[in-house]
Design a protein around this motif. Structure first.
Motif, PDB file in Angstrom:
ATOM      1  N   PRO A 309       5.116  88.803  35.201  1.00 48.82           N
ATOM      2  CA  PRO A 309       6.444  88.877  35.831  1.00 48.82           C
ATOM      3  C   PRO A 309       7.046  87.498  36.102  1.00 48.82           C
ATOM      4  O   PRO A 309       8.264  87.330  36.041  1.00 48.82           O
ATOM      5  CB  PRO A 309       6.164  89.631  37.145  1.00 48.82           C
ATOM      6  CG  PRO A 309       4.926  90.404  36.875  1.00 48.82           C
ATOM      7  CD  PRO A 309       4.103  89.523  35.996  1.00 48.82           C
ATOM      8  N   VAL A 310       6.191  86.520  36.414  1.00 44.35           N
ATOM      9  CA  VAL A 310       6.696  85.158  36.640  1.00 44.35           C
ATOM     10  C   VAL A 310       7.179  84.563  35.332  1.00 44.35           C
ATOM     11  O   VAL A 310       8.247  83.952  35.258  1.00 44.35           O
ATOM     12  CB  VAL A 310       5.587  84.273  37.249  1.00 44.35           C
ATOM     13  CG1 VAL A 310       6.084  82.847  37.450  1.00 44.35           C
ATOM     14  CG2 VAL A 310       5.114  84.850  38.575  1.00 44.35           C
ATOM     15  N   LEU A 311       6.397  84.749  34.269  1.00 46.62           N
ATOM     16  CA  LEU A 311       6.733  84.198  32.960  1.00 46.62           C
ATOM     17  C   LEU A 311       7.981  84.846  32.371  1.00 46.62           C
ATOM     18  O   LEU A 311       8.867  84.160  31.858  1.00 46.62           O
ATOM     19  CB  LEU A 311       5.543  84.393  32.014  1.00 46.62           C
ATOM     20  CG  LEU A 311       5.733  84.029  30.537  1.00 46.62           C
ATOM     21  CD1 LEU A 311       5.996  82.538  30.388  1.00 46.62           C
ATOM     22  CD2 LEU A 311       4.505  84.427  29.735  1.00 46.62           C
ATOM     23  N   VAL A 312       8.065  86.176  32.459  1.00 48.32           N
ATOM     24  CA  VAL A 312       9.143  86.908  31.801  1.00 48.32           C
ATOM     25  C   VAL A 312      10.382  87.022  32.682  1.00 48.32           C
ATOM     26  O   VAL A 312      11.509  86.849  32.227  1.00 48.32           O
ATOM     27  CB  VAL A 312       8.655  88.317  31.384  1.00 48.32           C
ATOM     28  CG1 VAL A 312       9.788  89.120  30.763  1.00 48.32           C
ATOM     29  CG2 VAL A 312       7.492  88.201  30.416  1.00 48.32           C
ATOM     30  N   GLU A 313      10.173  87.332  33.990  1.00 46.31           N
ATOM     31  CA  GLU A 313      11.302  87.604  34.874  1.00 46.31           C
ATOM     32  C   GLU A 313      11.625  86.460  35.837  1.00 46.31           C
ATOM     33  O   GLU A 313      12.692  86.437  36.434  1.00 46.31           O
ATOM     34  CB  GLU A 313      11.026  88.869  35.686  1.00 46.31           C
ATOM     35  CG  GLU A 313      10.741  90.105  34.832  1.00 46.31           C
ATOM     36  CD  GLU A 313      10.323  91.287  35.676  1.00 46.31           C
ATOM     37  OE1 GLU A 313      10.918  91.469  36.760  1.00 46.31           O
ATOM     38  OE2 GLU A 313       9.394  92.004  35.283  1.00 46.31           O
ATOM     39  N   GLY A 314      10.683  85.533  36.033  1.00 47.48           N
ATOM     40  CA  GLY A 314      10.926  84.432  36.961  1.00 47.48           C
ATOM     41  C   GLY A 314      10.979  84.884  38.401  1.00 47.48           C
ATOM     42  O   GLY A 314      11.907  84.522  39.139  1.00 47.48           O
TER      43      GLY A 314
END
Length: 350
Positions: A309-314
């Motif tokens: 989620p951090v990588l894709v959605e920030g």
């Protein structure tokens, strides 16, 4: 042996050297001769089979990478059966494994990519990593890769050696969460892409994270809390080896704090930079420090999926907002954040 037999049968001889030695009443002989190097038939023009060696646990990770850089297939090969074998038996098993990997490359019509391991980390006595040193003693990855290289040459398979710098970190942070693989397979994938000439750009959301002063201060606070815990453990621990392990982690925490502090200071001066004192780009090293322990609670976690989620959605801002002090005291555990994000219900340990 096959060459010698064929030479005897066809009577087409070749030059060789024989050396005889007398040892304890026994005569030992060795025969030396040159083996013709076959033409390379399987090259990286069709992609590569990339190999990543690992000591904890002892295994190989392989990744089949297409010529355009996509991950086609992967596997892990457990090597625990080598522990406890005699050196001769271990060598024999390693030769068999080397042949199997080269045969796989021939079957896929691809080259083989490995790290250029100039110096294998072995650790030193008293560093608190006795288990790791024991594993490295039982299996020498560098010797295996030398066997693999020799078999590849004899079977006409191109072998590409790449700079190992940051391959594991890039695999952990970029591809393990993105492709839902473990960090070792992801590391092999990076090795394969590097062998094919691909460069790894920093994901956009990761670049944004490194410019988010509020998040970086949150990450720094997490390390400060961990440093305090470790120092308290040091005072209570009387076992020398356990103290060494705590001290080793403490040094990692201190170095991590220094990296984050320098980055925050550069943001304040509006000259954001991830360069080290020697001019090296430390972007991936800083990302490792900013992401793994602050979010996952471990320096080297096996499960990297919570980073997706951090990588894709920030969504690192949700981590920061959920880990604020509660009115009743204490903080909300990170697992509660991820359970709400991923829809998982956790059973309280309290």
């Amino acid at each position: 042996m096959a060459m010698l037999l064929e030479s005897w049968q066809t009577q087409s001889y070749f030059p060789y050297t024989v050396e005889l030695k007398l040892r304890n009443g026994e005569v030992y002989g060795s025969v030396s001769f040159e083996i013709p190097t076959p033409k390379v038939k399987h090259t990286k023009e069709n992609g590569v089979i990339a190999i990543d060696t690992n000591a904890s646990p002892i295994h190989l990770a392989t990744a089949e990478v297409s010529k355009t850089g996509e991950l086609l297939s992967y596997q892990t090969i457990n090597l625990h059966h080598l522990i406890g074998l005699s050196q001769n038996s271990k060598d024999h098993q390693e030769w068999i494994l080397a042949h199997q990997i080269v045969d796989l490359a021939i079957q896929k019509n691809k080259a083989i990519a490995i790290e250029n391991l100039k110096k294998l980390k072995k650790g030193k006595r008293g560093d608190g990593k006795a288990e790791l040193r024991k594993r490295l003693h039982h299996w020498n990855a560098k010797k295996f890769l030398q066997k693999l290289k020799r078999i590849a040459i004899l079977k006409g398979v191109e072998l590409v050696e790449v700079n190992p710098a940051y391959t594991s970190i890039i695999g952990m942070l970029k591809y393990a969460p993105q492709l839902s693989t473990d960090k070792d397979v992801a590391g092999a994938y990076v090795i394969g892409r590097r062998a094919l000439g691909f460069k790894e750009d920093t994901p956009e959301n990761y670049e944004r994270l490194l410019k988010d002063k509020a998040y970086l201060q949150f990450a720094l606070k997490r390390y400060e809390e961990r440093e305090k815990e470790l120092r308290e453990l040091m005072e209570k621990e009387s076992n020398e080896y356990k103290r060494n392990a705590i001290e080793s982690e403490l040094r990692i925490v201190e170095d991590s704090k220094k990296l984050l502090t320098n980055l925050i200071q550069s943001l304040q001066s509006e000259s954001s930079s991830c360069e080290g004192a020697d001019g090296r780009n430390l972007t991936w090293q800083v990302l490792k420090v900013a992401l793994l322990f602050p979010i996952l609670g471990k320096v080297l976690p096996r499960d990297l999926s919570p980073l997706k989620p951090v990588l894709v959605e920030g969504v690192w801002d949700r981590v920061r907002s959920r880990l604020v002090p509660l009115e009743a005291g204490g903080t909300v555990p990170i697992r509660d954040f991820w359970s709400s994000l991923r829809g998982i219900v956790w059973t309280s340990e309290r």
